[in-house]
Structure formats: C-alpha cells, structure tokens
Motif scaffolding. Structure first.
Motif, mmCIF file in Angstrom:
data_model
loop_
_atom_site.group_PDB
_atom_site.id
_atom_site.type_symbol
_atom_site.label_atom_id
_atom_site.label_comp_id
_atom_site.label_asym_id
_atom_site.label_seq_id
_atom_site.Cartn_x
_atom_site.Cartn_y
_atom_site.Cartn_z
ATOM 1 N N GLU A 100 0.888 -1.149 0.095
ATOM 2 C CA GLU A 100 0.074 0.078 -0.034
ATOM 3 C C GLU A 100 0.785 1.209 -0.049
ATOM 4 N N ILE A 101 2.348 1.245 -0.264
ATOM 5 C CA ILE A 101 2.867 2.470 -0.082
ATOM 6 C C ILE A 101 4.035 2.365 -1.414
ATOM 7 N N PHE A 102 4.342 3.569 -1.809
ATOM 8 C CA PHE A 102 4.863 3.756 -3.031
ATOM 9 C C PHE A 102 6.343 3.962 -2.694
ATOM 10 N N ARG A 103 7.208 3.232 -3.284
ATOM 11 C CA ARG A 103 8.545 3.191 -2.838
ATOM 12 C C ARG A 103 9.294 4.429 -3.838
ATOM 13 N N PRO A 104 9.970 5.449 -3.142
ATOM 14 C CA PRO A 104 10.570 6.553 -3.783
ATOM 15 C C PRO A 104 11.662 5.838 -4.967
ATOM 16 N N GLY A 105 11.616 6.509 -5.858
ATOM 17 C CA GLY A 105 12.676 6.180 -7.122
ATOM 18 C C GLY A 105 12.206 4.993 -7.832
ATOM 19 N N VAL A 316 4.063 8.424 0.157
ATOM 20 C CA VAL A 316 2.807 8.323 0.346
ATOM 21 C C VAL A 316 2.265 7.146 0.425
ATOM 22 N N ASN A 317 1.034 6.780 1.063
ATOM 23 C CA ASN A 317 0.417 5.475 0.753
ATOM 24 C C ASN A 317 -0.771 5.738 -0.240
ATOM 25 N N LYS A 318 -1.400 4.588 -0.414
ATOM 26 C CA LYS A 318 -2.542 4.733 -1.513
ATOM 27 C C LYS A 318 -3.639 5.413 -0.991
ATOM 28 N N ASP A 319 -3.850 5.606 0.174
ATOM 29 C CA ASP A 319 -4.742 6.620 0.687
ATOM 30 C C ASP A 319 -4.433 8.082 0.623
ATOM 31 N N GLN A 321 -1.829 9.292 2.378
ATOM 32 C CA GLN A 321 -1.228 10.014 3.632
ATOM 33 C C GLN A 321 0.281 9.870 3.429
ATOM 34 N N ASN A 322 0.863 10.899 4.265
ATOM 35 C CA ASN A 322 2.307 10.870 4.489
ATOM 36 C C ASN A 322 2.810 9.782 5.233
ATOM 37 N N VAL A 323 3.804 9.061 5.088
ATOM 38 C CA VAL A 323 4.293 8.198 5.816
ATOM 39 C C VAL A 323 5.883 8.129 5.550
#
Length: 372
Positions: A100-105, A316-319, A321-323
């Motif tokens: 559910e989280i987008f990895r930077p790069g 950020v996640n799929k919702d 939200q900053n994580v």
C-alpha cells in the motif's frame, strides 16, 4: 500490457515477473540453421545473474536457461525460438509491507496510476529481473553477429566519481572484475567506494559504454528509423538508465564545427579493389544521418543509483497519507555491473535487426541474392 515486443524482423517479446514462476522471451525471425545450444546463452545470463559478488544483491538465482522450441539437433529451425528461466529464490514476504506504499525512485506510483493495480513483489514487470529475457535474446543476436563479423561488447566506464583509465583498457578484464570495469586499478577503487556507500546504507550510480566493431557502412535509415535513435530507445528502455550518448555525446554542444567534424580519407590499403573510405576521427561515434559510417559505434548510458536504499525515506500510501518507509529485502548497491550485459544485448538486438532490414534496401542486393 502493451510494449513488451521489440524489433522489426528479429522480433522479441519478453514475459514474466520478478516473483512469478519464470521469465523468458520468444524470438520471431531468427534465421534457420544457426548453431545454438543453451551454453551459448548461459554465458551471457551468468554475467547478469545476482549473488555473484559483494556488490550485487545476495539473492541467489542460477538463471539456468531452457530452450523450449525453435532448435532441433543443435540448429535453429526458423520457427519461434522460446527461452525460459525459472525463478527459484523469491522471498515475496519482503515486499508485503509496501503493498500500500509507493517506494521513492521506483515505478510503484506510476504503475498504479496506469493500471490501477500492481504486482508489488519485487516490482513485477518493472523489476530489473525482467532483463533476463532481453539478455537471453541478445545472446542469440550476438551469436549471429559473430558469424557476420560484427563484435559488440560493453563495460563499466565509471562508478560514482571513479572512472576507468582508458589508457589501461583491457577488454578481457571486464569479464573478471566485479564492477565489469576494463581497468583493474579503477575496479579496486570503485569497490572501496561502493563498500563505503553500503556502510552508509546508500547506493551509487554510474556509466556504461558499449562498442560495436565490424559493422559496415550503410546500416540504418535516415528518418524515423535512424540507427542512433533506435539504439537510444533500446538502451533507454533498460530500467534506471536516464541518459544515452552517441560518440562524443553532450560534449559536441560546446564545440565548433571545425572541432567536431570527422574528416574523410581514401583508404591507403594496397589491397586490390579495396575502396573503403576511412575517417580521421570518430566524434560522431560511427553514425551519420542515422546510418552507420563504417567506424566503431560508441554508445554510453548513464545509470541512476539503485532506488532501494536502507535509509528512512518520505513517501505516501494509496490513501494519500504521508508516511515514512524503511525498505527491506535484497538489493544491489549499484545497478551498473549487472546492467552492462543488458546494454550489450540490447545493442546487439538493435544492430542485427537493422542489418536484416537493410537487406531489402537496394535492387542490386536483391538481384545478387535471388537471380542465380
């Protein structure tokens, strides 16, 4: 998914995911009668497989190729050539936390925006492991080119600030150094630099260079199918490549024409009927007007640092939200050494396809071939 097929006559389609059962490639347009066995392909795959040194991912894969079709009694039949490599060392749980989280790069965010769904295990089709199929196909292309007198070889030109000294260039050394550098002193310095980056939980970028020798003048087309344009596309399609240069590349923008033009001279060979034209320099990198000029083709590719680093990063996640994220798993501190053979193979695929297309460009060639 569109975009997994490359080539006009020698046409390849790669398939499979990083954590699926297998990966592979189907080659259409391979001429019949080519002597070919799995060992011919395996030696190329061995150059890109993981777990071979301290500067590659510890993921252990044999990357053993299987020829499923298109070869009979040691020779290609002219029918589709299907090659497969099974995955044997997937640890998908390493990626469960990034579902559910987008990895930077990485391509996580863009892939999700395009398809609305993604295989988050190792990146799926966006993983560098997809290049297994490209290398297997490129090995076949290199085999054909070898019989045509054309040689393609790539190596690491630089890693971070460490650059190979080309006065110490040794083409065979690139096959034995962990960095794929053709200079042992630069290899030693680069390994030290990489170890420092690993201790800092960081990664490093670099530059690859590929040379094509023996390609005759006249290969390529002058408009949309320029040889340099197709080479740039092929190499830019390799994950993590952010820039491609032909010949002197970016340096030409700061020169005058008198400094940059390559002079032509008649070959002074004493061989009868040898009417070849030679050049006094090779700033153009072997291509003029999109067509090979008979000189060495020189291509460079600049590769970004591995995006999977073991430092806390913002995302950020799929919702929405900053994580913060701390990436786990097994990753290369640098992509370049294992990508060198991928560049070599994509170059070979492009050059061979252009040579096959070129066979129909002149009437005298057609008459010589068909009118016996």
């Amino acid at each position: 998914m569109a975009g997994s097929t490359y080539g006009t006559i020698f046409r390849i389609t790669t398939w499979g995911e990083s954590h699926g059962k297998a990966l592979g490639v189907v080659i259409d347009g391979c001429p019949a009668g080519l002597p070919l066995n799995e060992a011919d392909i395996q030696r190329y795959l061995d150059r890109r497989k993981p777990g071979t040194s301290s500067i590659t991912t510890p993921r252990k894969e044999e990357d053993a190729v299987e020829i499923l079709s298109g070869v009979f009694e040691g020779r290609t039949t002219g029918t589709p050539l299907s090659l497969m490599v099974r995955n044997t060392s997937q640890i998908s749980r390493d990626y469960s936390e990034i579902a559910e989280i987008f990895r930077p790069g990485h391509a996580d965010y863009t892939f999700d925006q395009k398809y609305g769904f993604r295989d988050y295990r190792g990146g799926g089709r966006s993983s560098g492991r997809e290049t297994v199929g490209r290398v297997a196909a490129g090995a076949v292309a290199c085999r054909i080119l070898e019989l045509l007198g054309v040689t393609v070889y790539a190596y690491t030109r630089s890693i971070g600030p460490i650059e190979a000294d080309m006065s110490r260039f040794d083409r065979t050394v690139r096959l034995s150094t962990p960095t794929a550098m053709p200079d042992r002193d630069a290899d030693d310095a680069a390994i030290k630099y990489l170890e420092e980056a690993k201790k800092a939980s960081d990664s490093v970028g670099g530059c690859m260079e590929c040379i094509v020798e023996g390609l005759p003048a006249g290969i390529g087309d002058p408009v949309f199918e320029k040889l340099d344009a197709n080479l740039a596309k092929a190499i830019m399609s390799i994950g993590a490549v952010k820039a491609v240069e032909i010949g002197d590349g970016c340096l030409v923008s700061s020169r005058r024409g008198s400094e940059n033009n390559d002079g032509f001279r008649a070959n002074d060979s004493s061989v009868i009927d040898d009417t070849r034209v030679i050049k006094t320099s090779n700033h153009a990198g072997g291509i003029l007007g999109g067509i090979s000029d008979g000189d060495r083709i020189v291509i460079r590719a600049h590769v970004k640092p591995t995006p999977s680093i073991f430092l806390t990063q913002q995302t950020v996640n799929k919702d929405g939200q900053n994580v913060d994220i701390n990436i786990k798993g097994r990753h290369d501190p640098i992509i370049v050494p294992r990508a060198v053979v991928v560049m070599e193979c994509m170059t070979a695929l492009t050059v061979l396809d252009a040579m096959l297309v070129n066979m129909s460009s002149r009437m005298d060639s057609l008459i010589a071939f068909y009118k016996k």
